[in-house]
Scaffold this active site. Structure first.
Site, PDB file in Angstrom:
ATOM      1  N   LYS A 150      32.393  22.745  32.186  1.00  0.00           N
ATOM      2  CA  LYS A 150      32.115  21.312  32.038  1.00  0.00           C
ATOM      3  C   LYS A 150      32.254  20.921  30.578  1.00  0.00           C
ATOM      4  O   LYS A 150      31.817  21.678  29.714  1.00  0.00           O
ATOM      5  CB  LYS A 150      30.703  20.998  32.546  1.00  0.00           C
ATOM      6  N   HIS A 268      39.484  24.051  47.941  1.00  0.00           N
ATOM      7  CA  HIS A 268      38.672  22.912  47.531  1.00  0.00           C
ATOM      8  C   HIS A 268      38.955  21.768  48.493  1.00  0.00           C
ATOM      9  O   HIS A 268      40.106  21.547  48.884  1.00  0.00           O
ATOM     10  CB  HIS A 268      39.014  22.506  46.100  1.00  0.00           C
TER      11      HIS A 268
END
Length: 414
Positions: A150, A268
């Site tokens: 992140k 995903h």
């Protein structure tokens, strides 16, 4: 002989074991009975149309049959011969195609499918499935773990790989790209693959544990195949595909290539909510998961059993289906992700069991003492659960976990 809507409804019909049975929830249009709407669903999704049709001798009846109605739930049986073997786009063009826009129904949702062996046998299924835990990582008694650096996009290649290294040495098994990181100028695919795997090797040497990388190969199909080859050439064990946005045909082609290299597919599900978020319309996550298994993914995001930041549809039920028998097809390892932190691990694993992958992003990198400390905290929470210890006991022994619990507690983030 002619074909009319009435030919597609038979409430006394008993499907054979070779038919694909689909469950739909429908809301008929104003003035339309449930029976009339059900017959139109069966007709439009197989070989009917709005006008009565004449047929001759050169005709094979591939019509579906609406055979059960229970309130707003209907069941439709499809002959296996309607479907081209191994062609998932064609199957979905039948059972989730034009019917989603029919005026005969205000809403329609494909809720569930019962897949016959005659259809299942034409698909490869997963190469490894949940055995990735043992086959790749040598783990049998705990969930494997993953993290996404992140911020999820914008990091340089060097920063991305270094965050991965910190997570790996802290105890995480898998570094993962996020769904919208592919081959951008700020972090090119080939550079990211090379630098991340180099630091992966360093982390393995330091920890004595196997580490791996879920690199996102999503692109046009030819580019995906080139990237799969590149990952295999550099010793990667996995590729990641955004399976909804890449498309089922692309996924099936990638699955053929990964078979050649013996590497796993991490799926995903970005964009799944465009199909499954509305409870009355679209395609359920359960069905998307079923299709994913048939097409051959090894790991699939299935939600967090209501504990994370994202809306979830029956995570536990979907996970059970992915683990269940499907005419001998390999299972799929569920991935729990989205708004998780170490304090949620006990409740999560109570719901899902330990044969899962637990993925944390902000719950690792948002740790006050950094990524490595966040990874240590996650691993401590998981190891404590497996050992039958409370998370509070584990926090007494692991300062990093104590800090995480002080920051986030054991509540779901909003």
């Amino acid at each position: 002989m002619g074909i009319t809507y009435e030919d597609f409804l038979d409430l006394n019909y008993e499907p054979s074991s070779e038919e694909l049975v689909c469950t739909f929830r429908i809301d008929p249009a104003t003035g339309m009975s449930t029976e009339a709407a059900a017959s139109r669903v069966a007709s439009e999704s197989s070989n009917g149309t709005w006008a009565a049709l004449r047929t001759g001798a050169d005709f094979t009846d591939m019509g579906a049959t609406a055979f059960a109605i229970d309130g707003d739930v209907i069941k439709v049986a499809y002959p296996a011969g309607l479907f081209e073997p191994g062609n998932m786009p064609q199957v979905l063009s039948c059972i989730a195609g034009n019917i989603m826009g029919m005026k005969a129904v205000d809403t329609i949702r494909l809720v569930d499918c019962e897949w016959p062996e005659s259809v299942v046998s034409t698909y490869p299924g997963p190469l490894l499935g949940s055995s990735v835990r043992e086959e790749i990582f040598g783990v049998t008694d705990r969930p494997i773990t993953a993290t996404v650096p992140k911020p999820k996009v914008g990091l340089s290649t060097k920063a991305h790989a270094e965050i991965g290294y910190d997570a790996w040495v802290g105890g995480v098994d898998l570094l993962k790209d996020d769904e919208n990181l592919t081959d951008q100028a700020f972090n090119p695919f080939s550079d990211r693959l090379t630098e991340s795997l180099a630091l992966r090797d360093d982390a393995q040497d330091e920890t004595g544990e196997v580490k791996s990388y879920l690199i996102n190969v999503t692109a046009d199909t030819n580019t995906m195949l080139d990237r799969v080859d590149e990952v295999a050439a550099q010793g990667g064990e996995y590729v990641m595909v955004d399976i909804i946005t890449a498309g089922w045909a692309g996924l099936q082609t990638v699955r053929e290539r990964t078979e050649k290299h013996g590497i796993a597919i991490h799926a995903h599900r970005a964009m799944h909510a465009a199909f499954d978020r509305m409870p009355t319309h679209g395609v359920s996550m359960r069905v998307l998961a079923q299709v994913s298994r048939l097409c051959g993914v090894d790991q699939l995001h299935t939600g967090t059993a209501g504990l994370g930041k994202l809306a979830n549809e029956d995570t536990v039920g979907i996970n059970e289906w992915l683990a269940g028998d499907l005419h001998g097809m390999t299972d799929v390892l569920p991935v729990a992700s989205g708004g998780l932190h170490p304090g949620l691990v006990p409740d999560l694993l109570d719901a899902t069991g330990t044969n899962v992958c637990v993925q944390l992003g902000g719950g690792i990198h948002g740790h006050p003492d950094g990524t490595k400390a966040g990874a240590v905290a996650l691993r401590a929470a998981i190891d404590a659960y497996v050992a039958g210890e409370s998370i509070s006991q584990a926090a007494e022994e692991t300062p990093e976990l104590a800090v995480a619990l002080d920051k986030w507690g054991t509540e779901t983030p909003r």
